[in-house]
Design an enzyme around this catalytic site. Sequence first.
Site, PDB file in Angstrom:
ATOM      1  N   LYS A 172      -9.612  -5.812   3.933  1.00 35.81           N
ATOM      2  CA  LYS A 172      -9.036  -4.475   3.816  1.00 35.81           C
ATOM      3  C   LYS A 172      -8.069  -4.230   4.980  1.00 35.81           C
ATOM      4  O   LYS A 172      -8.489  -4.188   6.134  1.00 35.81           O
ATOM      5  CB  LYS A 172     -10.152  -3.430   3.791  1.00 35.81           C
ATOM      6  CG  LYS A 172     -11.093  -3.609   2.604  1.00 35.81           C
ATOM      7  CD  LYS A 172     -12.218  -2.595   2.592  1.00 35.81           C
ATOM      8  CE  LYS A 172     -13.188  -2.775   3.733  1.00 35.81           C
ATOM      9  NZ  LYS A 172     -14.424  -1.976   3.568  1.00 35.81           N
ATOM     10  N   THR A 218     -11.543  10.945   5.317  1.00 36.58           N
ATOM     11  CA  THR A 218     -11.650   9.610   4.731  1.00 36.58           C
ATOM     12  C   THR A 218     -13.054   9.022   4.861  1.00 36.58           C
ATOM     13  O   THR A 218     -13.248   7.828   4.649  1.00 36.58           O
ATOM     14  CB  THR A 218     -10.648   8.664   5.416  1.00 36.58           C
ATOM     15  OG1 THR A 218     -10.925   8.629   6.841  1.00 36.58           O
ATOM     16  CG2 THR A 218      -9.216   9.130   5.205  1.00 36.58           C
ATOM     17  N   GLY A 222     -16.504   7.544   4.208  1.00 32.45           N
ATOM     18  CA  GLY A 222     -17.120   6.901   3.055  1.00 32.45           C
ATOM     19  C   GLY A 222     -16.215   5.972   2.282  1.00 32.45           C
ATOM     20  O   GLY A 222     -16.616   5.440   1.237  1.00 32.45           O
ATOM     21  N   THR A 223     -15.016   5.716   2.808  1.00 28.77           N
ATOM     22  CA  THR A 223     -14.055   4.888   2.059  1.00 28.77           C
ATOM     23  C   THR A 223     -14.592   3.503   1.754  1.00 28.77           C
ATOM     24  O   THR A 223     -14.518   3.020   0.622  1.00 28.77           O
ATOM     25  CB  THR A 223     -12.740   4.774   2.851  1.00 28.77           C
ATOM     26  OG1 THR A 223     -12.290   6.069   3.224  1.00 28.77           O
ATOM     27  CG2 THR A 223     -11.674   4.087   2.019  1.00 28.77           C
ATOM     28  N   GLY A 224     -15.122   2.817   2.775  1.00 30.70           N
ATOM     29  CA  GLY A 224     -15.593   1.451   2.582  1.00 30.70           C
ATOM     30  C   GLY A 224     -16.773   1.358   1.642  1.00 30.70           C
ATOM     31  O   GLY A 224     -16.825   0.475   0.774  1.00 30.70           O
ATOM     32  N   CYS A 225     -17.727   2.270   1.799  1.00 28.16           N
ATOM     33  CA  CYS A 225     -18.890   2.289   0.904  1.00 28.16           C
ATOM     34  C   CYS A 225     -18.443   2.519  -0.539  1.00 28.16           C
ATOM     35  O   CYS A 225     -18.934   1.879  -1.479  1.00 28.16           O
ATOM     36  CB  CYS A 225     -19.849   3.394   1.311  1.00 28.16           C
ATOM     37  SG  CYS A 225     -20.418   3.342   3.013  1.00 28.16           S
TER      38      CYS A 225
END
Length: 265
Positions: free
Chosen positions: A177, A208, A210-213
């Site tokens: 990412k 932003t 919680g983007t990765g989860c």
Amino acid sequence: MTVSTPPLVLTVAGSDSGGGAGIQADLKTMLALGVHGMSVIAAVTAQNSLGVQGYWELPPEAVRAQLNSVLGDIGVHAVKTGMLASPTLVETVAEVLAEVDAPVVVDPVGVSKHGDSLLAPEAVDTVKTRLLPVATVATPNLWEVTQLTGVKVEDERGLRRAADAVLALGPRWALIKGGHLSGEPVDLLTDGDREFRFTAQRYDNRHTHGTGCTLASAIASYLALGEDMPEAVRKAKDYVTGALAHGFPLGSGIGPVDHAWRIRR
């Protein structure tokens, strides 16, 4: 009326008391994308928009019991892992998932959006040697790439070198990412032979959390729905981009992405 069971997706992660990341983000994502979400809680965090005030791991026997309950009776079409905190929990989860015949999406969570550590330093080697080898795809951000491999990515040209270093640890696919690089966000997906790049618009929105989860859960959901890896990532990226665009303020700090943006729209 005939009622059919939707695809089944399991998240193994930590609980976010603020509701923006972790188990809560995973289950919201799964609901939004039309799969049945199930959860194994590995840790509990005291967390809000300002950061993580503390976290407590569950005993490994509790984590194993949750896994056995879900897998032994219900089964899964895909699994996503997030915050696992300690070497013992990483080993426990990796041992069970090695026997699961379903795609495993590993989000190697190291720190929170606020920079708070969510993985004990001594657990990094366990993630590398035990968890990543059972992953169908690993989804590290650039900080996690450095934590796992020592590779530092300065620009888009470094994404492939990072991906190769992650693949060397065992996952079948690596999704690097690149959102923390300057310019338009670019993510790189590869299995070592095929390479796919995904671009997206960058929004001027600080909310932003919680983007990765959310991305990892969306990938797992689309894999459970039958998409191949590149298409699952493409559709997951589209969903997350919309969630980022609609991120909203919460508390006094960084708010979450909006998992229900398609429903609200």
